[in-house]
Design a protein around this motif. Structure first.
Motif, PDB file in Angstrom:
ATOM      1  N   ILE A  93       0.691  -1.265  -0.050  1.00 51.78           N
ATOM      2  CA  ILE A  93       0.054  -0.251  -0.012  1.00 51.78           C
ATOM      3  C   ILE A  93       0.936   1.162  -0.069  1.00 51.78           C
ATOM      4  O   ILE A  93       0.449   2.393  -0.417  1.00 51.78           O
ATOM      5  CB  ILE A  93      -0.848  -0.185   1.074  1.00 51.78           C
ATOM      6  N   GLY A  94       2.037   1.281   0.426  1.00 54.88           N
ATOM      7  CA  GLY A  94       3.165   2.131   0.614  1.00 54.88           C
ATOM      8  C   GLY A  94       3.326   2.785  -0.799  1.00 54.88           C
ATOM      9  O   GLY A  94       3.964   3.653  -1.001  1.00 54.88           O
ATOM     10  N   ARG A  95       3.344   2.127  -1.603  1.00 55.38           N
ATOM     11  CA  ARG A  95       3.681   2.291  -3.045  1.00 55.38           C
ATOM     12  C   ARG A  95       2.665   2.459  -4.129  1.00 55.38           C
ATOM     13  O   ARG A  95       2.813   2.474  -5.114  1.00 55.38           O
ATOM     14  CB  ARG A  95       4.536   1.049  -3.725  1.00 55.38           C
ATOM     15  N   ILE A  96       1.273   2.549  -3.396  1.00 59.64           N
ATOM     16  CA  ILE A  96       0.253   2.953  -4.251  1.00 59.64           C
ATOM     17  C   ILE A  96      -0.234   4.377  -4.035  1.00 59.64           C
ATOM     18  O   ILE A  96      -0.650   4.638  -3.020  1.00 59.64           O
ATOM     19  CB  ILE A  96      -0.668   1.911  -4.015  1.00 59.64           C
ATOM     20  N   ASP A  97      -0.158   5.199  -4.864  1.00 57.67           N
ATOM     21  CA  ASP A  97      -0.613   6.773  -4.877  1.00 57.67           C
ATOM     22  C   ASP A  97      -1.599   6.771  -6.048  1.00 57.67           C
ATOM     23  O   ASP A  97      -1.874   8.079  -6.038  1.00 57.67           O
ATOM     24  CB  ASP A  97       0.455   7.524  -4.798  1.00 57.67           C
ATOM     25  N   THR A  98      -2.360   6.039  -6.591  1.00 60.25           N
ATOM     26  CA  THR A  98      -3.382   6.381  -7.348  1.00 60.25           C
ATOM     27  C   THR A  98      -4.418   5.391  -7.258  1.00 60.25           C
ATOM     28  O   THR A  98      -4.347   4.189  -6.845  1.00 60.25           O
ATOM     29  CB  THR A  98      -2.936   6.066  -9.021  1.00 60.25           C
ATOM     30  N   CYS A  99      -5.744   5.828  -7.760  1.00 60.31           N
ATOM     31  CA  CYS A  99      -6.824   4.945  -7.608  1.00 60.31           C
ATOM     32  C   CYS A  99      -7.551   4.906  -9.012  1.00 60.31           C
ATOM     33  O   CYS A  99      -8.458   5.530  -9.175  1.00 60.31           O
ATOM     34  CB  CYS A  99      -7.989   5.210  -6.579  1.00 60.31           C
ATOM     35  N   LYS A 100      -6.860   4.130  -9.869  1.00 56.07           N
ATOM     36  CA  LYS A 100      -7.408   4.139 -11.226  1.00 56.07           C
ATOM     37  C   LYS A 100      -8.231   3.115 -11.585  1.00 56.07           C
ATOM     38  O   LYS A 100      -8.684   2.201 -10.804  1.00 56.07           O
ATOM     39  CB  LYS A 100      -6.116   4.175 -12.164  1.00 56.07           C
ATOM     40  N   SER A 101      -8.820   2.842 -12.880  1.00 55.84           N
ATOM     41  CA  SER A 101      -9.580   1.885 -13.366  1.00 55.84           C
ATOM     42  C   SER A 101      -8.834   0.571 -13.109  1.00 55.84           C
ATOM     43  O   SER A 101      -7.455   0.741 -13.322  1.00 55.84           O
ATOM     44  CB  SER A 101     -10.169   2.021 -14.740  1.00 55.84           C
ATOM     45  N   ALA A 102      -9.267  -0.531 -13.302  1.00 53.98           N
ATOM     46  CA  ALA A 102      -8.618  -1.937 -13.247  1.00 53.98           C
ATOM     47  C   ALA A 102      -7.846  -1.948 -14.499  1.00 53.98           C
ATOM     48  O   ALA A 102      -6.694  -2.485 -14.613  1.00 53.98           O
ATOM     49  CB  ALA A 102      -9.348  -2.959 -13.022  1.00 53.98           C
ATOM     50  N   ARG A 103      -8.398  -1.644 -15.831  1.00 54.89           N
ATOM     51  CA  ARG A 103      -7.729  -1.776 -17.039  1.00 54.89           C
ATOM     52  C   ARG A 103      -6.488  -0.879 -16.899  1.00 54.89           C
ATOM     53  O   ARG A 103      -5.324  -1.305 -17.389  1.00 54.89           O
ATOM     54  CB  ARG A 103      -8.853  -1.173 -17.947  1.00 54.89           C
ATOM     55  N   SER A 104      -6.721   0.416 -16.391  1.00 56.53           N
ATOM     56  CA  SER A 104      -5.423   1.211 -16.505  1.00 56.53           C
ATOM     57  C   SER A 104      -4.242   0.659 -15.557  1.00 56.53           C
ATOM     58  O   SER A 104      -3.182   0.773 -15.946  1.00 56.53           O
ATOM     59  CB  SER A 104      -5.700   2.708 -15.921  1.00 56.53           C
ATOM     60  N   VAL A 105      -4.564   0.129 -14.613  1.00 52.95           N
ATOM     61  CA  VAL A 105      -3.652  -0.509 -13.492  1.00 52.95           C
ATOM     62  C   VAL A 105      -3.047  -1.588 -14.329  1.00 52.95           C
ATOM     63  O   VAL A 105      -1.583  -1.724 -14.321  1.00 52.95           O
ATOM     64  CB  VAL A 105      -4.286  -1.089 -12.245  1.00 52.95           C
ATOM     65  N   ILE A 106      -3.705  -2.661 -15.143  1.00 49.30           N
ATOM     66  CA  ILE A 106      -2.942  -3.592 -15.635  1.00 49.30           C
ATOM     67  C   ILE A 106      -2.260  -3.256 -16.706  1.00 49.30           C
ATOM     68  O   ILE A 106      -1.105  -3.649 -17.101  1.00 49.30           O
ATOM     69  CB  ILE A 106      -4.041  -4.604 -16.148  1.00 49.30           C
ATOM     70  N   GLU A 107      -2.774  -2.157 -17.632  1.00 47.36           N
ATOM     71  CA  GLU A 107      -1.976  -1.510 -18.622  1.00 47.36           C
ATOM     72  C   GLU A 107      -0.657  -1.083 -18.176  1.00 47.36           C
ATOM     73  O   GLU A 107       0.327  -1.058 -18.945  1.00 47.36           O
ATOM     74  CB  GLU A 107      -2.843  -0.613 -19.624  1.00 47.36           C
ATOM     75  N   ASP A 108      -0.950  -0.189 -17.008  1.00 47.51           N
ATOM     76  CA  ASP A 108       0.395   0.392 -16.580  1.00 47.51           C
ATOM     77  C   ASP A 108       1.594  -0.600 -15.958  1.00 47.51           C
ATOM     78  O   ASP A 108       2.658  -0.562 -16.214  1.00 47.51           O
ATOM     79  CB  ASP A 108       0.059   1.146 -15.256  1.00 47.51           C
ATOM     80  N   ILE A 109       1.162  -1.830 -15.533  1.00 48.52           N
ATOM     81  CA  ILE A 109       1.813  -2.744 -14.942  1.00 48.52           C
ATOM     82  C   ILE A 109       2.672  -3.574 -16.047  1.00 48.52           C
ATOM     83  O   ILE A 109       3.924  -3.575 -16.078  1.00 48.52           O
ATOM     84  CB  ILE A 109       0.912  -3.928 -14.253  1.00 48.52           C
ATOM     85  N   MET A 110       1.868  -3.646 -17.253  1.00 51.28           N
ATOM     86  CA  MET A 110       2.589  -4.386 -18.286  1.00 51.28           C
ATOM     87  C   MET A 110       3.571  -3.529 -18.940  1.00 51.28           C
ATOM     88  O   MET A 110       4.586  -3.843 -19.542  1.00 51.28           O
ATOM     89  CB  MET A 110       1.313  -4.861 -19.270  1.00 51.28           C
ATOM     90  N   LYS A 111       3.103  -2.317 -19.069  1.00 57.03           N
ATOM     91  CA  LYS A 111       4.113  -1.116 -19.775  1.00 57.03           C
ATOM     92  C   LYS A 111       5.228  -1.062 -18.990  1.00 57.03           C
ATOM     93  O   LYS A 111       6.436  -1.231 -19.425  1.00 57.03           O
ATOM     94  CB  LYS A 111       3.336  -0.067 -19.907  1.00 57.03           C
ATOM     95  N   GLU A 112       5.231  -1.268 -17.755  1.00 50.74           N
ATOM     96  CA  GLU A 112       6.398  -0.895 -16.756  1.00 50.74           C
ATOM     97  C   GLU A 112       7.355  -2.062 -16.758  1.00 50.74           C
ATOM     98  O   GLU A 112       8.516  -2.109 -16.769  1.00 50.74           O
ATOM     99  CB  GLU A 112       5.797  -0.536 -15.457  1.00 50.74           C
TER     100      GLU A 112
END
Length: 326
Positions: free
Chosen positions: A288-307
């Motif tokens: 939780i200490g590394r989470i500072d956004t509350c985006k859509s689940a799709r955005s989260v998955i897209e961000d994870i895969m991009k990173e």
């Protein structure tokens, strides 16, 4: 890059990202969103009054995505799961994640129904037992995880490669994974996917009260704690006023009767409804200490895969550089 793995093949999903079981939060809106975005959403059976409501949610998910999803069954944690096992089979579910006690009593039913069974384990010992039992994969949870990390208190960094080395079935990593770098690290240690609970709690589709999400947005990695050690059911939770009180009671020698009003389901329901995170107990991981956004689940998955892809390319670039140094 798709990062195709043994788990994406086994479950028929696009990305090696799985939403963890979330009591009262792992329901249709979140599950549909995660699965439709290419991950695997899991309906948490214990969130429903009976199998009737769970089956209704299963059909609702099916109406909103044609992608794979599953059911999470916490065996022996809160109440009997017999009717929910029956409900999952009746509804034609093909993927089941089990946690808590061994799924041995249900394995014959699952296998007969053609269900893939993935069991959540906190130690190598239980991982081996799950493999012997015929589970198709295991989720191994490190000490960083929200919820129940087990009694051994071993971090994901140590536990994960230990389990991977000893098992022949695929291993899914859980505990502390919230982003693309974490996914890439897990894959590099032999995991075939990551399971994320805390990361998906902090999404738009998760039905957690917005007031609680706002409080969690400002939390650091030090804002979790372990309670319920005294009853041998260690639970990593948000460091709320209620959790601190439970910890003090445990240290003073209080028994289960004194703890139950704060750790029981009624207090949890009240917290979810009121939006006051300090009035109850909320399972949350150190991530939780590394989470500072509350985006859509799709955005989260897209961000994870991009990173993950960018990190992989960066490592590959350095590995093939003229100096070979990082």
């Amino acid at each position: 890059m798709k990062f195709r793995t043994a788990i994406t093949d086994l479950l028929g999903i696009e990305y090696p990202i799985i939403q963890g079981g979330l009591h009262r939060l792992g329901i249709e809106p979140l599950v549909s969103a995660v699965s439709d975005a290419g991950g695997l959403g899991l309906l948490t059976a214990g969130s429903y009054p009976s199998k009737k409501e769970m089956i209704q949610d299963i059909e609702l998910v099916r109406s909103r995505t044609d992608k794979p999803f599953g059911v999470n069954l916490a065996i022996g944690i809160r109440r009997p799961m017999d009717e929910f096992v029956d409900g999952a089979i009746e509804a034609g579910i093909k993927i089941v994640f089990t946690s808590g006690y061994s799924p041995v009593q249900y394995m014959e039913q699952f296998k007969k129904a053609g269900i893939k069974v993935i069991h959540v384990v906190p130690t190598l010992k239980f991982a081996k037992k799950a493999e012997e039992l015929g589970c198709d994969a295991v989720v191994v949870v490190g000490f960083e995880c929200g919820g129940h990390p087990g009694l051994d208190e071993v971090s994901s960094l140590v536990l994960l490669p230990e389990v991977v080395q000893e098992l022949t079935i695929p291993v899914i990593a859980a505990g502390g994974f919230v982003d693309g770098k974490g996914l890439l690290a897990a894959l590099s240690m032999g995991a075939q996917a990551v399971q994320m609970g805390t990361r998906f709690v902090m999404t738009e589709e998760c039905p957690l009260n917005p007031s609680i999400k706002a409080e969690l947005m400002n939390a650091g990695s030090h804002d979790t704690m372990i309670i319920k050690r005294s009853i041998k059911k260690p639970n990593r939770v948000f460091k709320s006023a209620a959790a601190i009180k439970v910890d003090k009671l445990e240290k003073s020698g209080a028994g289960i009767d004194a703890l139950l009003p704060m750790i029981g389901g009624e207090a949890y329901e009240k917290m979810l409804t009121s939006g006051d995170v300090h009035s109850g107990i909320l399972s949350i991981g150190e991530g939780i200490g590394r989470i500072d956004t509350c985006k859509s689940a799709r955005s989260v998955i897209e961000d994870i895969m991009k990173e993950a892809e960018e990190s992989f390319r960066q490592i590959n670039m350095y590995a093939h550089s003229s100096t070979g140094t990082l």
